[in-house]
Design an enzyme around this catalytic site. Structure first.
Site, short mmCIF file in Angstrom:
data_model
loop_
_atom_site.label_atom_id
_atom_site.label_comp_id
_atom_site.label_asym_id
_atom_site.label_seq_id
_atom_site.Cartn_x
_atom_site.Cartn_y
_atom_site.Cartn_z
N SER A 90 5.63 -1.83 -17.00
CA SER A 90 5.93 -0.32 -15.92
C SER A 90 7.03 0.38 -16.76
CB SER A 90 6.37 -1.10 -14.73
OG SER A 90 6.19 -0.13 -13.55
N LYS B 78 13.69 14.69 4.80
CA LYS B 78 14.79 13.90 3.91
C LYS B 78 14.68 12.66 3.87
CE LYS B 78 18.98 13.76 2.36
NZ LYS B 78 19.23 14.09 1.05
#
Length: 353
Positions: free
Chosen positions: A182, A234
Site C-alpha cells: 500500500s 465538512k
C-alpha cells in the site's frame, strides 16, 4: 429481562473504562507534545569496516596466520599506493575548486520502518537533506523499506522525500526484505530499482477507510448526539451520528479519488506497469511481484550491501534524537496513545493506503 439489564450495565461499565483510558492517553499525548522538539543528530556507521571485520574474523579460523599476514601486508601496500595517488588527485581538484572529485562515490544506506501515520518521515527528511548536501556524481542510496502502509498524507510526504533524491540525480535502490504494501509500495515505486526477497509482501495498491457506528445503540438508550458543522461535507461519515446515503456516496467518491491519485503516482514512476491488473488492492509475494513488474529483481538488502562493500565505502545514515528517561517513557506512552487513537478514530476520518 434481568439478563439484558445486567448485560447492558456491563457494556456501560466497559464503555466508561474505555473512554477513561482514551482520555488519559489523549492527555499524556498532549503532555508529550509540550516537551518541545529537540534537535537530533546524524549517526554515521561504516558498514564496509563492519563487513571486513566479520570476514576477517571468520578467515582467521580458516587460514594459516602466515598466509593472512602476507596477504594483509600486500593489501596495505596496495592501499598505500592507492591513497598516495588519490591524494594527488585531491590536491589537483582542490586547486581547481572542484570538490566533487575530492572523494570516491559512496553508497548511503537508510532505513524506514513505517508506522500507520508514517511519523518516521521526520527522520527521513533529515537524512535525505544531509545526503543531498554532500552528494557527488556516482553516489547511490539504498533504502531498506519495511511497512504495510498507512495514512495517505504521511506516506505521500515520505514518497516526496525519496523523490528529492531522484530529482537531484542520486541513484536510489529500495530493498524490501519483508513488506512494502500500500503506502509502502507508493514509496518503493519511486526507486530506480526495487529489490524484493522471495517471500516479501508487495503491492496492495488500494485505499480503505472504516469505522464503527454507534448511533442505533445511542438511540436505544435515549442518548442524543450533537454534531455541528459549517460546510455540507465538512464531515461525511460519523461514529455516533446517523449516516446518510448522500454522506456514504460522498465518502466513496473521496476514496475513489484517492485511489486514482495513488495509481497516477505509480504510473509516473513505473510507466510500464499494468495498473489495471495490479491496482486491485491485492498483494503478492516477491517472486510473483517480479513477474507482474511490481519489482525488478529478487534479492535481499544483505546481498546488495555485501556486494557493495567489496569495492566501495558503504555508510549507514540515521537521524536520531537523544531523549531523557522521562521523555522516553512519555514517548512510549504517547506511541501507545497514537496506536489506539489511530485504530479507533483516524481510520474513520481519513483513508488508509
Amino acid at each position: 429481562m434481568d439478563f439484558l439489564f445486567d448485560y447492558g450495565l456491563f457494556l456501560a461499565k466497559i464503555a466508561t473504562v474505555v473512554i477513561a483510558i482514551v482520555s488519559i492517553l489523549v492527555i499524556i499525548k498532549g503532555l508529550k507534545g509540550h516537551h518541545g522538539a529537540q534537535k537530533g543528530e546524524l549517526e554515521v556507521t561504516d558498514l564496509t569496516e563492519q563487513y571486513k571485520d566479520t570476514v576477517y574474523q571468520l578467515e582467521s579460523h580458516l587460514f594459516d596466520k602466515p598466509l593472512l599476514k602476507a596477504r594483509d601486508k600486500a593489501e596495505k601496500k596496495a592501499e598505500k599506493e592507492k591513497h598516495k595517488a588519490r591524494q594527488n588527485e585531491v590536491k589537483k581538484a582542490a586547486k581547481e575548486g572542484d570538490l566533487s572529485h575530492t572523494r570516491d562515490p559512496r553508497l548511503f544506506v537508510l532505513d524506514f520502518h513505517g508506522s500507520i501515520d508514517a511519523r518516521e518521515v521526520a527522520a527521513l527528511r533529515e537524512e535525505v537533506t544531509a545526503i543531498l548536501a554532500v552528494a557527488i556524481e556516482g553516489d547511490e542510496v539504498l533504502l531498506r523499506l519495511e511497512t504495510g502502509g498507512g495514512m495517505v498524507h504521511g506516506y505521500g510526504l515520505a514518497s516526496s522525500q525519496l523523490d528529492r533524491l531522484k530529482s537531484a540525480g542520486v541513484s536510489l535502490t529500495i530493498s524490501v526484505d519483508k513488506v512494502a504494501a500500500s503506502g509502502g509500495y507508493m514509496m518503493a515505486c519511486v526507486a530506480d530499482k526495487i529489490i524484493s526477497a522471495p517471500f516479501a509482501v508487495v503491492g496492495s495498491i488500494g485505499v480503505i477507510a472504516q469505522l464503527p457506528n454507534f448511533n442505533k445503540l445511542l438511540k436505544k438508550n435515549d442518548i442524543e448526539f450533537e454534531q455541528i458543522t459549517a460546510g455540507e461535507f465538512k464531515r461525511t461519515l460519523t461514529m455516533f451520528g446517523e449516516n446518510t446515503d448522500k454522506a456514504r456516496e460522498k465518502f466513496q467518491t473521496e476514496i475513489e479519488e484517492t485511489h486514482g491519485l495513488f495509481k497516477d503516482f505509480i504510473a509516473i514512476h513505473r510507466p510500464d506497469l499494468d495498473l489495471e491488473k495490479v491496482a486491485t488492492g491485492e498483494h503478492w509475494f516477491g517472486k510473483q511481484a517480479v513477474a507482474l513488474g511490481l519489482v525488478d529483481e529478487i534479492g535481499t538488502s544483505d546481498d546488495f550491501i555485501s556486494q557493495a562493500c567489496k569495492d566501495r565505502e558503504v555508510l549507514q545514515v540515521r537521524y536520531v534524537q537523544r531523549k531523557k528517561l522521562a521523555e522516553k517513557l512519555a514517548g512510549v506512552t504517547g506511541d501507545a496513545a497514537d496506536n489506539l487513537l489511530l485504530k479507533w478514530i483516524s481510520r474513520g476520518q481519513r483513508p488508509i493506503m
